[in-house]
Design a protein around this motif. Structure first.
Motif: not given
Length: 398
Positions: A181-186, A357-365
């Motif tokens: 989430q910190a990466i997404i906001f960054m 990073c989002i592509f590899f780390l993101f978990v769908e919600t």
């Protein structure tokens, strides 16, 4: 305190800010009003996305939470029109922030408390009653929401004596969620939305001759509102990840194209027509508003378990505030010493790295209940090291 009291306090502070701003001209009081407004907006940005997520059924949670950014965009557009054509007091009154803030405070007095906050405080009966009240009615009977169906299992994830701060950093899944989430906001802030708009205002002056940059502000605000409406309409029909990555791709393309325009124009290689700058900036804003603008706020409320959500959201909003203070200044310093084109290209590289990073780390919600997301992380089972059925039995017995 709870979600409701915090929202009411934030509404009172915003009401005081606009009242003082509208009727007072003393510099000291205006600075004091700005402090009150900052506290009020900060509290609202933390709590409102959480509250909207926690009182919404999982099938419409995305659209309900995206209303937060949509109404924010609508307020920017309406406020910009009012402040262009009216003086300070008249603009503050006609843009309706005082009555809207007052209605917001009144509305918070009768809306229910968040059921997941009640569960965190172990008020299970009251939480179940709130979930029943939030359920849809068919033929006079309540139809349970997805969250209510799994309500009995939710209690597994709450235990006495656990420090949320320690819990957030001790569990691997929580650390991963916080890092993602910190990466997404960054990435959201590194899109350089604000400084790019500042530099684009000068371009718009070239396009319109002697006119003020007000038309550019109205145009860009309208485009942001249109993109927000698009996100509101599709956010629950498509997964969060494709929308977010599509937004990142458009933002990166917009930054690269803007950099090329500034490079060709400033180096004298080729004259770029001013309307090209306006078109590319509009393309950039559209890409930002369909994903990077609203989705991080939705994910902030969906990513974390109910036990640590408030703490995580507060930390993330503080981090975003620091980014908003520092990154635009870095952008403008790079633009001053190396050129605007270099600033655009550097930050496009940062956004590209974040998107990877989002592509590899993101978990769908999308369409997942709050319980199922917490269950996926297995946060309490890992933390307690015990059979969840024993944990639930211990809670019932206590």
């Amino acid at each position: 305190m709870g979600r409701k009291p915090t929202l009411q306090i934030g509404g009172v502070l915003i009401l005081l800010f606009w009242t003082i701003t509208a009727f007072v001209n003393h510099v000291g009081l205006l600075c004091f009003a700005a402090v009150l407004g900052g506290y009020g907006v900060g509290a609202t940005f933390v709590v409102l996305p959480l509250y909207l997520s926690e009182v919404s059924d999982s099938r419409v949670r995305g659209s309900n939470c995206s209303l937060f950014f949509l109404m924010f965009s609508a307020g920017i557009l309406y406020g910009s029109f009012m402040h262009q054509y009216f003086k300070k007091t008249a603009a503050c009154l006609l843009s309706l922030p005082i009555p809207i803030a007052f209605l917001f405070i009144i509305n918070c007095s009768w809306t229910p408390e968040s059921p997941y906050f009640l569960v965190a405080k172990e008020k299970f009966a009251e939480a179940r009653r709130v979930l029943l009240d939030l359920g849809m009615k068919e033929e006079g009977k309540y139809v349970a929401t997805d969250d209510l169906i799994e309500f009995d299992n939710v209690t597994v994830h709450f235990h006495r004596g656990h420090d949320p701060c320690r819990h957030m950093f001790r569990i691997k899944e929580n650390r991963n969620a916080l890092f993602t989430q910190a990466i997404i906001f960054m990435v959201q802030v590194s899109s350089s939305y604000v400084p790019i708009l500042f530099t684009s205002m000068n371009i718009f002056i070239r396009v319109t001759g002697d006119m003020r940059p007000a038309p550019a502000e109205n145009l860009y605000s309208a485009i942001q509102l249109f993109g927000s409406i698009f996100c509101f309409l599709v956010i629950d029909s498509y997964d969060r990840k494709p929308l977010l990555l599509t937004s990142c791709f458009i933002v990166i393309a917009g930054q690269i194209c803007l950099g090329l325009c500034y490079y060709f124009d400033s180096e004298g290689i080729h004259h770029v027509h001013s309307w090209v700058f306006v078109f590319v900036t509009s393309f950039f804003i559209m890409g930002y508003s369909i994903g990077l603008g609203p989705i991080p706020w939705i994910l902030m409320a969906e990513t974390f378990g109910p036990h640590i959500r408030s703490l995580a959201a507060s930390g993330l909003v503080l981090m975003v505030s620091i980014f908003l203070l520092s990154i635009p200044r870095v952008f403008l310093q790079i633009a001053k010493h190396l050129g605007v084109y270099m600033a655009c290209w550097i930050f496009s590289a940062v956004v590209s790295l974040g998107a990877s990073c989002i592509f590899f780390l993101f978990v769908e919600t999308r369409h997942k209940t709050i319980h199922s997301m917490a269950n996926d992380m297995e946060e309490e089972m890992l933390y307690c090291g015990e059979d969840p059925r024993r944990s639930q039995l211990r809670l019932i017995e206590s």
